[in-house]
Design a protein around this motif. Structure first.
Motif, mmCIF file in Angstrom:
data_model
loop_
_atom_site.group_PDB
_atom_site.id
_atom_site.type_symbol
_atom_site.label_atom_id
_atom_site.label_comp_id
_atom_site.label_asym_id
_atom_site.label_seq_id
_atom_site.Cartn_x
_atom_site.Cartn_y
_atom_site.Cartn_z
ATOM 1 N N ALA A 68 15.226 -31.479 1.727
ATOM 2 C CA ALA A 68 16.496 -30.628 0.995
ATOM 3 C C ALA A 68 16.101 -31.544 -0.369
ATOM 4 C CB ALA A 68 18.092 -30.855 0.981
ATOM 5 N N ALA A 69 16.143 -32.695 -0.541
ATOM 6 C CA ALA A 69 16.040 -33.229 -2.147
ATOM 7 C C ALA A 69 14.533 -32.520 -2.580
ATOM 8 C CB ALA A 69 16.007 -34.551 -1.769
ATOM 9 N N ALA A 70 13.506 -32.869 -1.596
ATOM 10 C CA ALA A 70 12.188 -32.281 -2.134
ATOM 11 C C ALA A 70 11.996 -30.723 -3.253
ATOM 12 C CB ALA A 70 10.644 -32.035 -0.927
ATOM 13 N N ILE A 71 13.265 -29.989 -2.476
ATOM 14 C CA ILE A 71 12.963 -28.453 -2.681
ATOM 15 C C ILE A 71 13.325 -28.705 -4.471
ATOM 16 C CG2 ILE A 71 13.711 -26.556 -2.761
ATOM 17 C CD1 ILE A 71 14.042 -26.614 -0.221
ATOM 18 N N PRO A 72 14.809 -29.356 -4.534
ATOM 19 C CA PRO A 72 15.204 -29.036 -6.312
ATOM 20 C C PRO A 72 13.663 -29.695 -7.306
ATOM 21 C CG PRO A 72 16.408 -29.863 -4.552
ATOM 22 C CD PRO A 72 15.977 -29.263 -4.204
ATOM 23 N N GLY A 73 13.373 -30.710 -6.659
ATOM 24 C CA GLY A 73 12.510 -31.763 -7.344
ATOM 25 C C GLY A 73 11.057 -31.327 -7.059
ATOM 26 N N GLY A 74 10.733 -29.994 -6.669
ATOM 27 C CA GLY A 74 9.506 -29.309 -6.694
ATOM 28 C C GLY A 74 9.752 -28.411 -8.050
ATOM 29 N N TYR A 75 11.220 -28.039 -8.018
ATOM 30 C CA TYR A 75 11.201 -26.676 -8.836
ATOM 31 C C TYR A 75 11.114 -27.641 -10.183
ATOM 32 C CZ TYR A 75 13.896 -23.069 -11.438
ATOM 33 O OH TYR A 75 14.546 -22.812 -12.591
ATOM 34 N N THR A 76 11.669 -28.594 -10.080
ATOM 35 C CA THR A 76 12.360 -29.026 -11.346
ATOM 36 C C THR A 76 10.724 -29.859 -11.613
ATOM 37 O OG1 THR A 76 13.789 -30.453 -10.458
ATOM 38 C CG2 THR A 76 12.293 -31.749 -12.701
ATOM 39 N N LEU A 77 9.420 -30.335 -11.371
ATOM 40 C CA LEU A 77 8.169 -29.925 -11.433
ATOM 41 C C LEU A 77 7.256 -29.333 -12.055
ATOM 42 C CD1 LEU A 77 6.856 -33.075 -8.935
ATOM 43 C CD2 LEU A 77 7.931 -33.517 -11.197
ATOM 44 N N PHE A 78 7.378 -28.361 -11.186
ATOM 45 C CA PHE A 78 7.315 -26.759 -11.349
ATOM 46 C C PHE A 78 7.344 -25.719 -12.267
ATOM 47 C CE2 PHE A 78 7.071 -21.905 -10.999
ATOM 48 C CZ PHE A 78 5.552 -21.961 -10.686
ATOM 49 N N THR A 79 8.804 -26.169 -12.458
ATOM 50 C CA THR A 79 9.358 -25.266 -14.311
ATOM 51 C C THR A 79 8.144 -26.143 -15.497
ATOM 52 O OG1 THR A 79 11.138 -25.097 -13.321
ATOM 53 C CG2 THR A 79 11.267 -25.187 -15.351
ATOM 54 N N LEU A 80 8.392 -27.393 -15.656
ATOM 55 C CA LEU A 80 8.208 -27.988 -17.133
ATOM 56 C C LEU A 80 6.862 -27.883 -16.706
ATOM 57 C CD1 LEU A 80 9.272 -31.575 -15.902
ATOM 58 C CD2 LEU A 80 9.750 -30.283 -17.737
ATOM 59 N N ALA A 81 5.173 -27.500 -15.519
ATOM 60 C CA ALA A 81 4.147 -27.417 -16.125
ATOM 61 C C ALA A 81 4.401 -25.768 -15.825
ATOM 62 C CB ALA A 81 3.804 -27.234 -14.513
ATOM 63 N N ASN A 82 5.754 -24.762 -15.443
ATOM 64 C CA ASN A 82 5.052 -23.098 -15.623
ATOM 65 C C ASN A 82 5.453 -23.284 -17.329
ATOM 66 O OD1 ASN A 82 4.779 -21.182 -15.137
ATOM 67 N ND2 ASN A 82 6.411 -20.200 -14.861
ATOM 68 N N THR A 83 6.674 -23.704 -17.803
ATOM 69 C CA THR A 83 7.364 -23.812 -19.002
ATOM 70 C C THR A 83 5.716 -24.315 -20.398
ATOM 71 O OG1 THR A 83 8.930 -24.219 -18.634
ATOM 72 C CG2 THR A 83 8.640 -24.739 -20.686
ATOM 73 N N ALA A 84 5.126 -24.768 -19.749
ATOM 74 C CA ALA A 84 3.949 -26.068 -20.775
ATOM 75 C C ALA A 84 3.327 -24.834 -20.554
ATOM 76 C CB ALA A 84 3.384 -26.910 -20.504
ATOM 77 N N LEU A 85 2.617 -23.788 -19.680
ATOM 78 C CA LEU A 85 1.388 -23.092 -19.352
ATOM 79 C C LEU A 85 2.222 -21.651 -20.131
ATOM 80 C CD1 LEU A 85 -1.563 -22.318 -18.784
ATOM 81 C CD2 LEU A 85 0.655 -21.289 -16.636
ATOM 82 N N PHE A 86 3.666 -20.935 -20.642
ATOM 83 C CA PHE A 86 4.355 -20.713 -21.100
ATOM 84 C C PHE A 86 4.134 -20.523 -22.075
ATOM 85 C CE2 PHE A 86 7.451 -18.606 -23.281
ATOM 86 C CZ PHE A 86 7.164 -17.198 -23.133
ATOM 87 N N ALA A 87 3.736 -21.447 -23.273
ATOM 88 C CA ALA A 87 4.252 -22.892 -24.292
ATOM 89 C C ALA A 87 2.561 -22.303 -25.030
ATOM 90 C CB ALA A 87 4.578 -23.611 -24.622
#
Length: 412
Positions: A68-87
């Motif tokens: 359960a901890a890995a899922i929100p942690g993975g979302y955190t890393l994914f969102t950081l990378a995806n937001t950088a890609l969007f920028a």
């Protein structure tokens, strides 16, 4: 702002800073208001929830549920990378879809990992952000896909819940996560809606202001109620035309920017006088300025108030320079019946028609420099309140010999 509690002020400052940063991230010079707002809200939601998802990951890990901890942690890393890609790419469609999809799917994964709705403290509430936020950042017809997806996953989770392994989580942990999940989701939704409604009101007020610069308030309200043909007969009205004397040779020696700035300065001065007298500016045609009294608001003193405006315009032009130049105006006024209405489908305009309008235009074009020339009909309406001198008889195209008067000033 000073009347807010300290915590509210702090949250407001942090929220404004986040939205300001989000507005710059992925921004494009070609973005319209709607696209810019969608980008700002999408980034603010995704990046703004990262502190919560990181905290949820740490708390689940401390509680002994690493999956359960890995899922929100993975979302955190994914969102950081995806937001950088969007920028870097400014691709709103890809960023929006991938973020909404992960927001929809991952909370159900946490729920399954924790053993059901109750043990997970209804963490699936986070997935409800997907269809709710889609209403703000997605095309309206596509939002149905997200709400259907949420309902399908909700039903599927209810069907598989009896078969899920149970987790031995402390009751206090489960209870507090109920509070955190419900409270945080409500806070996020409220913050987004609060900002969205504020921006929407700002855009509406600006659109309303622009519309009122084109149409009278009464006409704009009628058009907003529904498309229809607007045309009305006014038996008593007065029309004024004002034109810069010797404008064409003067404009030939001016740069385009200087010319536009000069006219803008003049017309802004006239606009203020029109507003002060509660009259209706109809339009400008080159260097010609057209005003009406008695339309669309009927008034018995239409001729008197328009002559008062003409005298104020005359005084304003005489007392100041425009664009570093002293200008002279011809002003013509006539009174009579007119037809008023809106023409056009895209760039529409509120305009007047009738012989009274044509005669007012002739009074200006046949007038003397610096003079206010009025017809005999207008003179009969204002002679008790204004001093006028006879201007003789002039030959007016389409009307023949016409007696005219020149307004000298107010009586008394």
């Amino acid at each position: 702002m000073s009347g807010r509690p300290p915590l509210a002020r702090w949250l407001a400052r942090r929220g404004e800073a986040l939205l300001d940063w989000a507005g710059r991230l992925g921004a494009d010079a070609a973005d319209g208001n709607e696209t810019g707002l969608q980008k700002r809200l999408a980034v603010a939601l995704c990046v703004g929830t990262l502190p919560f998802t990181a905290a949820w990951s740490a708390l689940y890990f401390a509680a002994g549920v690493p999956l359960a901890a890995a899922i929100p942690g993975g979302y955190t890393l994914f969102t950081l990378a995806n937001t950088a890609l969007f920028a870097a790419t400014h691709n709103l469609a890809f960023y929006r879809f991938t973020q909404l999809f992960t927001i929809l799917i991952l909370p159900f994964g946490v729920m399954l990992a924790l053993g059901g709705f109750a043990p997970s403290s209804v963490v699936v509430l986070w997935a409800a952000l997907c269809p709710l936020v889609a209403l703000l950042v997605e095309e309206l017809r596509k939002t149905l896909m997200w709400i259907v997806g949420y309902l399908v996953l909700l039903v599927a989770s209810a069907l598989v819940e009896p078969y899920l392994p149970q987790r031995d989580l402390p009751p206090a942990f489960v209870a507090w996560f109920f509070v955190l999940n419900v409270g945080t989701v409500v806070l996020v939704v409220f913050g987004l809606l609060y900002y969205f409604v504020g921006r929407r009101n700002f855009f509406q007020e600006r659109s309303e202001m622009l519309l009122l610069n084109i149409l009278p308030r009464e006409i704009s309200e009628t058009l907003k109620a529904g498309p229809r043909t607007i045309a009305e007969q006014y038996d008593e009205a007065s029309i004024l035309f004002a034109d810069v004397e010797a404008f064409t040779p003067m404009a030939a020696g001016m740069s385009p920017l200087h010319l536009v700035e000069l006219l803008n300065e003049v017309f802004q001065c006239f606009d203020a006088l029109v507003e002060r007298h509660d009259l209706e500016k109809i339009k400008t045609i080159g260097d010609c300025y057209m005003v009406a009294a008695g339309v669309p608001r009927r008034r018995a003193d239409h001729a008197e108030v328009l002559v008062q405006l003409a005298l104020d315009m005359q005084a304003a032009v005489a007392s100041q320079e425009f664009g570093g130049r002293k200008l002279a105006f011809r002003i013509g006024i006539n009174s009579g019946p007119v037809v008023a209405g809106v023409i056009g489908k895209r760039k529409f305009i509120y305009d007047l028609w009738g012989e009274a309008v044509n005669m007012a235009s002739r009074m200006e074009s046949h007038g003397l420099s610096g003079a206010i020339q009025i017809t005999d009909r207008t003179w009969r309406l204002v002679r008790d309140r204004f001093d006028c001198t006879e201007g003789g008889t002039i030959d007016v195209k389409g009307a023949g010999p016409t007696k005219v008067w020149h307004v000298v000033g107010r009586r008394g």
